[in-house]
Motif scaffolding. Structure first.
Motif, PDB file in Angstrom:
ATOM      1  N   LEU A 268       0.823  -1.205   0.000  1.00  0.00           N
ATOM      2  CA  LEU A 268       0.000   0.000   0.000  1.00  0.00           C
ATOM      3  C   LEU A 268       0.863   1.264   0.000  1.00  0.00           C
ATOM      4  O   LEU A 268       0.638   2.197  -0.784  1.00  0.00           O
ATOM      5  N   LYS A 269       1.876   1.299   0.856  1.00  0.00           N
ATOM      6  CA  LYS A 269       2.711   2.491   0.985  1.00  0.00           C
ATOM      7  C   LYS A 269       3.506   2.776  -0.287  1.00  0.00           C
ATOM      8  O   LYS A 269       3.812   3.936  -0.584  1.00  0.00           O
ATOM      9  N   THR A 270       3.858   1.717  -1.016  1.00  0.00           N
ATOM     10  CA  THR A 270       4.663   1.913  -2.225  1.00  0.00           C
ATOM     11  C   THR A 270       3.821   1.856  -3.498  1.00  0.00           C
ATOM     12  O   THR A 270       4.367   1.923  -4.601  1.00  0.00           O
ATOM     13  N   HIS A 271       2.503   1.736  -3.345  1.00  0.00           N
ATOM     14  CA  HIS A 271       1.601   1.649  -4.514  1.00  0.00           C
ATOM     15  C   HIS A 271       2.001   0.476  -5.413  1.00  0.00           C
ATOM     16  O   HIS A 271       1.841   0.536  -6.639  1.00  0.00           O
ATOM     17  N   SER A 272       2.525  -0.602  -4.819  1.00  0.00           N
ATOM     18  CA  SER A 272       3.058  -1.708  -5.612  1.00  0.00           C
ATOM     19  C   SER A 272       1.969  -2.697  -5.986  1.00  0.00           C
ATOM     20  O   SER A 272       0.925  -2.804  -5.332  1.00  0.00           O
ATOM     21  N   MET A 273       2.245  -3.446  -7.045  1.00  0.00           N
ATOM     22  CA  MET A 273       1.303  -4.440  -7.538  1.00  0.00           C
ATOM     23  C   MET A 273       1.950  -5.820  -7.511  1.00  0.00           C
ATOM     24  O   MET A 273       3.072  -5.996  -7.986  1.00  0.00           O
ATOM     25  N   ILE A 274       1.258  -6.788  -6.914  1.00  0.00           N
ATOM     26  CA  ILE A 274       1.712  -8.177  -6.918  1.00  0.00           C
ATOM     27  C   ILE A 274       0.643  -9.014  -7.615  1.00  0.00           C
ATOM     28  O   ILE A 274      -0.557  -8.845  -7.366  1.00  0.00           O
ATOM     29  N   LYS A 275       1.088  -9.883  -8.494  1.00  0.00           N
ATOM     30  CA  LYS A 275       0.136 -10.701  -9.240  1.00  0.00           C
ATOM     31  C   LYS A 275       0.678 -12.114  -9.394  1.00  0.00           C
ATOM     32  O   LYS A 275       1.746 -12.330  -9.949  1.00  0.00           O
ATOM     33  N   GLY A 276      -0.077 -13.067  -8.876  1.00  0.00           N
ATOM     34  CA  GLY A 276       0.256 -14.460  -9.092  1.00  0.00           C
ATOM     35  C   GLY A 276      -0.180 -14.898 -10.479  1.00  0.00           C
ATOM     36  O   GLY A 276      -1.183 -14.424 -11.009  1.00  0.00           O
ATOM     37  N   PHE A 277       0.579 -15.812 -11.065  1.00  0.00           N
ATOM     38  CA  PHE A 277       0.243 -16.262 -12.421  1.00  0.00           C
ATOM     39  C   PHE A 277       0.762 -17.672 -12.637  1.00  0.00           C
ATOM     40  O   PHE A 277       1.644 -18.155 -11.913  1.00  0.00           O
ATOM     41  N   ILE A 278       0.209 -18.327 -13.630  1.00  0.00           N
ATOM     42  CA  ILE A 278       0.757 -19.581 -14.143  1.00  0.00           C
ATOM     43  C   ILE A 278       0.908 -19.428 -15.642  1.00  0.00           C
ATOM     44  O   ILE A 278       0.199 -18.646 -16.286  1.00  0.00           O
ATOM     45  N   VAL A 279       1.825 -20.165 -16.215  1.00  0.00           N
ATOM     46  CA  VAL A 279       2.148 -19.977 -17.623  1.00  0.00           C
ATOM     47  C   VAL A 279       0.955 -20.287 -18.525  1.00  0.00           C
ATOM     48  O   VAL A 279       0.799 -19.709 -19.604  1.00  0.00           O
ATOM     49  N   GLY A 280       0.057 -21.168 -18.070  1.00  0.00           N
ATOM     50  CA  GLY A 280      -1.108 -21.503 -18.873  1.00  0.00           C
ATOM     51  C   GLY A 280      -2.019 -20.315 -19.140  1.00  0.00           C
ATOM     52  O   GLY A 280      -2.814 -20.341 -20.091  1.00  0.00           O
ATOM     53  N   ASP A 281      -1.893 -19.255 -18.326  1.00  0.00           N
ATOM     54  CA  ASP A 281      -2.687 -18.051 -18.557  1.00  0.00           C
ATOM     55  C   ASP A 281      -2.398 -17.451 -19.928  1.00  0.00           C
ATOM     56  O   ASP A 281      -3.224 -16.704 -20.467  1.00  0.00           O
ATOM     57  N   TYR A 282      -1.236 -17.766 -20.473  1.00  0.00           N
ATOM     58  CA  TYR A 282      -0.785 -17.144 -21.720  1.00  0.00           C
ATOM     59  C   TYR A 282      -0.733 -18.137 -22.884  1.00  0.00           C
ATOM     60  O   TYR A 282      -0.048 -17.892 -23.873  1.00  0.00           O
ATOM     61  N   SER A 283      -1.475 -19.220 -22.778  1.00  0.00           N
ATOM     62  CA  SER A 283      -1.373 -20.287 -23.777  1.00  0.00           C
ATOM     63  C   SER A 283      -1.662 -19.812 -25.197  1.00  0.00           C
ATOM     64  O   SER A 283      -1.091 -20.331 -26.158  1.00  0.00           O
ATOM     65  N   ASN A 284      -2.528 -18.824 -25.343  1.00  0.00           N
ATOM     66  CA  ASN A 284      -2.849 -18.330 -26.683  1.00  0.00           C
ATOM     67  C   ASN A 284      -1.691 -17.579 -27.323  1.00  0.00           C
ATOM     68  O   ASN A 284      -1.688 -17.357 -28.545  1.00  0.00           O
ATOM     69  N   ASP A 285      -0.717 -17.182 -26.515  1.00  0.00           N
ATOM     70  CA  ASP A 285       0.423 -16.410 -27.019  1.00  0.00           C
ATOM     71  C   ASP A 285       1.733 -17.190 -27.013  1.00  0.00           C
ATOM     72  O   ASP A 285       2.804 -16.614 -27.208  1.00  0.00           O
ATOM     73  N   PHE A 286       1.665 -18.499 -26.785  1.00  0.00           N
ATOM     74  CA  PHE A 286       2.896 -19.293 -26.694  1.00  0.00           C
ATOM     75  C   PHE A 286       3.764 -19.147 -27.941  1.00  0.00           C
ATOM     76  O   PHE A 286       4.993 -19.079 -27.849  1.00  0.00           O
ATOM     77  N   ALA A 287       3.155 -19.131 -29.108  1.00  0.00           N
ATOM     78  CA  ALA A 287       3.934 -19.068 -30.358  1.00  0.00           C
ATOM     79  C   ALA A 287       4.804 -17.810 -30.383  1.00  0.00           C
ATOM     80  O   ALA A 287       5.981 -17.862 -30.776  1.00  0.00           O
ATOM     81  N   ARG A 288       4.234 -16.697 -29.952  1.00  0.00           N
ATOM     82  CA  ARG A 288       5.000 -15.443 -29.922  1.00  0.00           C
ATOM     83  C   ARG A 288       6.162 -15.561 -28.937  1.00  0.00           C
ATOM     84  O   ARG A 288       7.287 -15.126 -29.229  1.00  0.00           O
TER      85      ARG A 288
END
Length: 341
Positions: A268-288
């Motif tokens: 909060l104090k640093t206005h920072s962003m944390i985001k959990g992810f897995i690689v499958g979230d991007y499966s449509n872009d794997f070729a790129r």
């Protein structure tokens, strides 16, 4: 090809660190393919920290492994028998398959490897899920800008080492955290990290980070969680970005054992962003992603290292070694040779 096959099952759900008794080897026949199916001989098999989470029964982002059923993961293999028009014997493929010497699956369950000029093992490391995890996590969530400071934990692993190199390609300063002097030398001397910190021998990690990052931390690629991440979070700049890839420090801990500082005030104090992810979230872009990774690899901008154990019987040892930090780069098991080496 005879009819002898072997698989590795999850024998029980481990409490804490898995042991060899967590796994069971079983002899089975090779299943004959039906129309549209292929038989895949395993050449290389990947062991990864996330598999520890799948050994638990609790809800997660992927189904847990079943007791007395085969463990599965990334595999590069060779088609030895085909009843599909899409693939023929001799084709090299990759996919998420059971830990078996041979898998009989629908042709759609695997992807053909078109470029066999690259070592086949690379499709389980820098050109596979680990490379893509680094690519999308850093560039989509971390979004490093030229001149910013990027810190990577688990930096000598398959994902972390690729993250750091991509950050350098993007013009960032990169600090890597790892657990041995050998790994620190590798990061600094071979991969071009600006600074490496051995968290096991550093008396005060946060002080070492402050010295290595005098302008603070803009991007923290978190592979480990725990006390390492506690220290990094104290060094965040305003509007820092944190791609949360893993938390290997707690994978074998009891849920009541793993606790630490509350992170919300820091974010909060640093206005920072944390985001959990897995690689499958991007499966449509794997070729790129694969295209960019392959281009950097061919240009010599991206290097990778693999720790390869030979023999299907040594798969459990290779997996357990992940939690002792034995691997440098991607941990693989070489199971067999291709027919046309």
């Amino acid at each position: 090809m005879d009819n002898q096959n072997q698989q590795i099952l999850l024998a029980n759900r481990p409490e804490g660190l898995p042991t060899k008794e967590t796994f069971e080897f079983r002899e089975i026949p090779i299943e004959k393919p039906k129309d549209g199916q292929v038989v895949v001989k395993t050449l290389y098999l990947s062991v990864d920290p996330y598999m520890r989470g799948r050994m638990n029964a609790g809800k997660s982002y992927v189904e847990p492994y079943a007791i007395n059923a085969p463990i599965s993961g990334g595999i590069v293999g060779e088609i030895v028998e085909s009843r599909s028009e899409k693939l023929k014997a001799g084709d090299k493929v990759q996919g998420s398959l059971n830990w078996q010497l041979y898998n009989t699956v629908d042709a759609a369950a695997v992807r053909k490897i078109e470029n066999t000029n690259v070592p086949l093992s690379a499709y389980l490391s820098v050109l596979g899920m680990t490379g893509l995890t680094a690519y999308f996590g850093l560039l989509d969530i971390g979004q490093p800008k030229e001149g910013e400071t990027v810190v990577v934990s688990g930096a000598a692993g398959a994902v972390g080492s690729t993250v750091g190199q991509i950050a350098k390609i993007k013009g960032a300063k990169v600090v890597g955290i790892a657990g041995s002097d050998e790994k620190i030398k590798y990061l600094e001397n071979e991969l071009g990290f600006d600074k490496g910190i051995n968290y096991k021998t550093t008396d005060h990690l946060q002080k070492a980070l402050e010295e290595a990052c005098p302008n603070g931390v803009d991007v923290y690629f978190d592979n480990v969680g725990g006390s390492v991440s506690d220290a990094v979070l104290n060094c965040l700049n305003d509007f820092a970005r944190i791609p949360l890839c893993g938390a290997i420090s707690s994978y074998n801990a009891d849920e009541n054992e793993d606790f630490g500082p509350r992170i919300q005030p820091k974010l909060l104090k640093t206005h920072s962003m944390i985001k959990g992810f897995i690689v499958g979230d991007y499966s449509n872009d794997f070729a790129r992603g694969i295209q960019d990774l392959a281009e950097w690899l061919s240009q010599g901008k991206l290097k990778y290292k693999e720790t390869i154990v030979e023999g299907f019987e040594n798969v459990p040892d290779a997996f357990l070694g992940l939690f002792e930090g034995k691997n440098l780069g991607k941990q693989l098991v070489k199971v067999s040779e291709p027919s046309n080496k």
